[in-house]
Enzyme design. Structure first.
Site, mmCIF file in Angstrom:
data_model
loop_
_atom_site.group_PDB
_atom_site.id
_atom_site.type_symbol
_atom_site.label_atom_id
_atom_site.label_comp_id
_atom_site.label_asym_id
_atom_site.label_seq_id
_atom_site.Cartn_x
_atom_site.Cartn_y
_atom_site.Cartn_z
ATOM 1 N N LEU A 94 17.285 13.214 -12.928
ATOM 2 C CA LEU A 94 15.995 13.440 -12.249
ATOM 3 C C LEU A 94 16.123 13.389 -10.721
ATOM 4 O O LEU A 94 15.172 13.077 -10.023
ATOM 5 C CB LEU A 94 14.918 12.450 -12.732
ATOM 6 N N TYR B 83 30.181 23.777 -2.210
ATOM 7 C CA TYR B 83 29.433 24.126 -3.433
ATOM 8 C C TYR B 83 30.101 25.300 -4.152
ATOM 9 O O TYR B 83 30.359 25.264 -5.356
ATOM 10 C CB TYR B 83 27.984 24.471 -3.055
ATOM 11 N N ASP C 241 23.512 9.892 -15.149
ATOM 12 C CA ASP C 241 24.378 10.687 -14.280
ATOM 13 C C ASP C 241 25.442 11.411 -15.124
ATOM 14 O O ASP C 241 26.195 10.770 -15.857
ATOM 15 C CB ASP C 241 25.040 9.721 -13.285
ATOM 16 N N SER D 147 27.534 28.747 -13.405
ATOM 17 C CA SER D 147 28.240 28.982 -12.149
ATOM 18 C C SER D 147 27.300 29.736 -11.205
ATOM 19 O O SER D 147 26.074 29.767 -11.430
ATOM 20 C CB SER D 147 29.531 29.775 -12.417
ATOM 21 N N ASP E 52 19.762 14.229 -17.752
ATOM 22 C CA ASP E 52 19.378 14.575 -16.378
ATOM 23 C C ASP E 52 19.130 13.277 -15.620
ATOM 24 O O ASP E 52 18.541 12.341 -16.169
ATOM 25 C CB ASP E 52 18.104 15.450 -16.401
ATOM 26 N N ILE F 154 11.666 34.408 8.962
ATOM 27 C CA ILE F 154 12.837 35.130 8.456
ATOM 28 C C ILE F 154 13.996 34.886 9.420
ATOM 29 O O ILE F 154 13.844 35.038 10.633
ATOM 30 C CB ILE F 154 12.544 36.645 8.369
ATOM 31 N N LYS G 120 31.916 25.291 -7.825
ATOM 32 C CA LYS G 120 31.438 26.171 -8.901
ATOM 33 C C LYS G 120 32.589 27.034 -9.411
ATOM 34 O O LYS G 120 32.758 27.220 -10.618
ATOM 35 C CB LYS G 120 30.287 27.056 -8.398
ATOM 36 N N GLY H 90 15.311 17.299 -10.755
ATOM 37 C CA GLY H 90 14.498 17.683 -11.914
ATOM 38 C C GLY H 90 13.298 16.756 -12.061
ATOM 39 O O GLY H 90 13.227 15.713 -11.417
ATOM 40 N N ILE I 99 15.933 25.885 -13.873
ATOM 41 C CA ILE I 99 16.452 26.806 -14.891
ATOM 42 C C ILE I 99 16.574 26.090 -16.244
ATOM 43 O O ILE I 99 16.168 26.618 -17.285
ATOM 44 C CB ILE I 99 17.827 27.376 -14.471
#
Ligand code: NAD
Length: 319
Positions: free
Chosen positions: A34, A145, A54, A120, A32, A207, A149, A37, A13
């Site tokens: 990485l 997580y 970091d 978030s 970043d 699935i 957030k 990323g 994003i």
């Protein structure tokens, strides 16, 4: 000279947001480590400065804020893996929550700061069954997580109230698009399926459950657009916004869409439902719509574009 800080800017994003900011002539600093990323997600542009490090390293953050004056901060750096938050909870807490609080401490002292936007997640809603999810719906996170957030976004709001930090929190729903990791379980389900459709004539899609489970899938371009709305809209500070489409789409619908666009028929393997997976999810986006945001992409349009640009990740001018 003022800059925009994008933490996590080399990620899925973040890198699309960086593209959009550079297009509008902003000077951008990406921080970043990485860990997920990639450098090739970022363009070669003299208005872009990259710092590898970091976000939870306080000394580094002190240095960055000494060197640059930020007009805007987009804070996206995170270990964006629910699974890792379960197996490596303390480290995830440091990156996903504590680092956000430290950034807020720095932001508090930034007199030039016009907006701080925090990434978030819909994970804050957890397994509460109420639908659609509005920003006022109960929050019942079911993973470390989701807790991190939620805590970090609430720090954004409280720093706005207590100290006037112009902070906004965006609850992203299921984002998908080019540069998303389609190879691991932590990638979005659309990218995982798309990867399979692009790599085989007869794709095999697994699935978990019956495929009727639903999500609010939102295309990356709509997400960047929403982020840009809250970056500039005067009344956005101090609020939390769902970033989604308001549409409920089943996993089977996604597969049908990919079949239609690629012309390949998938072999579907149904496996046991995974513990912790929620049955249905979609958002009420009226709060974001009130700022003027309109989701532009239908599922089919976005899948079509995604398929067409899926080779785009390898930029020829990669740094
Ligand atoms: N993709 C989605 O559907 C979705 C949904 C809800 C929320 N979010 C949030 O949006 C943000 C971006 O997610 P994404 O999908 O682009 O994931 P991503 O993994 O592609 O991006 C995260 C970026 O943060 C960087 N990073 C991780 N730990 C870091 C650290 N300690 N220091 C500096 N950088 C670090 C990674 O290298 C990566 O570039 C994250 O905060 C994520 O939690 C994403």
């Amino acid at each position: 000279m003022k800059h925009i800080l994008v933490t996590g800017g080399a990620g899925f994003i973040g890198s699309h947001l960086v593209d959009s900011l550079l297009k509008d002539d902003f000077n951008v600093v990406v921080l970043d480590d990485l860990s997920s990323g990639k450098m090739q997600n970022l363009p070669n542009d003299e208005r872009l400065q990259f710092i590898q490090g970091d976000v939870a390293d306080h000394l580094l953050i002190d240095k960055v804020f000494k060197e640059f004056t930020f007009s805007h901060i987009f804070h996206l750096a995170a270990i964006a893996s629910v699974h890792e938050s379960v197996t490596n909870t303390y480290r995830c807490h440091k990156v996903n929550c504590e680092a956000s609080l430290y950034l807020l401490e720095k932001a508090r002292k930034c007199t030039a700061l016009k907006r701080m936007v925090y990434a978030s997640s819909a994970a804050v809603y957890g397994d509460d069954p109420a639908l659609p999810k509005s920003e006022d719906s109960p929050t019942r996170p079911i993973s470390p997580y989701g807790i991190d957030k939620y805590t970090a976004e609430q720090y954004m709001l409280i720093y706005n109230r207590l100290y006037g930090v112009p902070a906004v929190a965006l609850r992203y729903f299921n984002v998908y698009g080019p540069r998303q990791n389609g190879c691991s379980m932590d990638g979005g389900v659309v990218s995982i399926f798309l990867n399979k459709f692009l790599s085989a004539e007869k794709p095999v899609a697994t699935i978990y459950g019956d495929g009727q489970q639903t999500r609010d899938f939102v295309y990356i371009k709509d997400v960047v657009n929403a982020s840009r709305y809250v970056m500039t809209h005067e009344t956005a500070s101090g609020n939390v916004y769902n970033v989604a489409t308001g549409r409920e789409t089943s996993i089977l619908n996604v597969i049908q869409g990919l079949e239609e666009i690629t012309g390949h028929k998938a072999q579907i393997l149904f496996s046991d439902k995974r513990t912790g997976d929620i049955e249905r999810s979609f958002a009420d986006i009226s709060r974001l719509r009130a700022l003027g945001f309109v989701p532009r992409y239908s599922l089919l349009e976005s899948l079509q574009e995604y398929v067409e640009t899926s080779g785009e990740i390898e930029r020829p001018e990669a740094r």
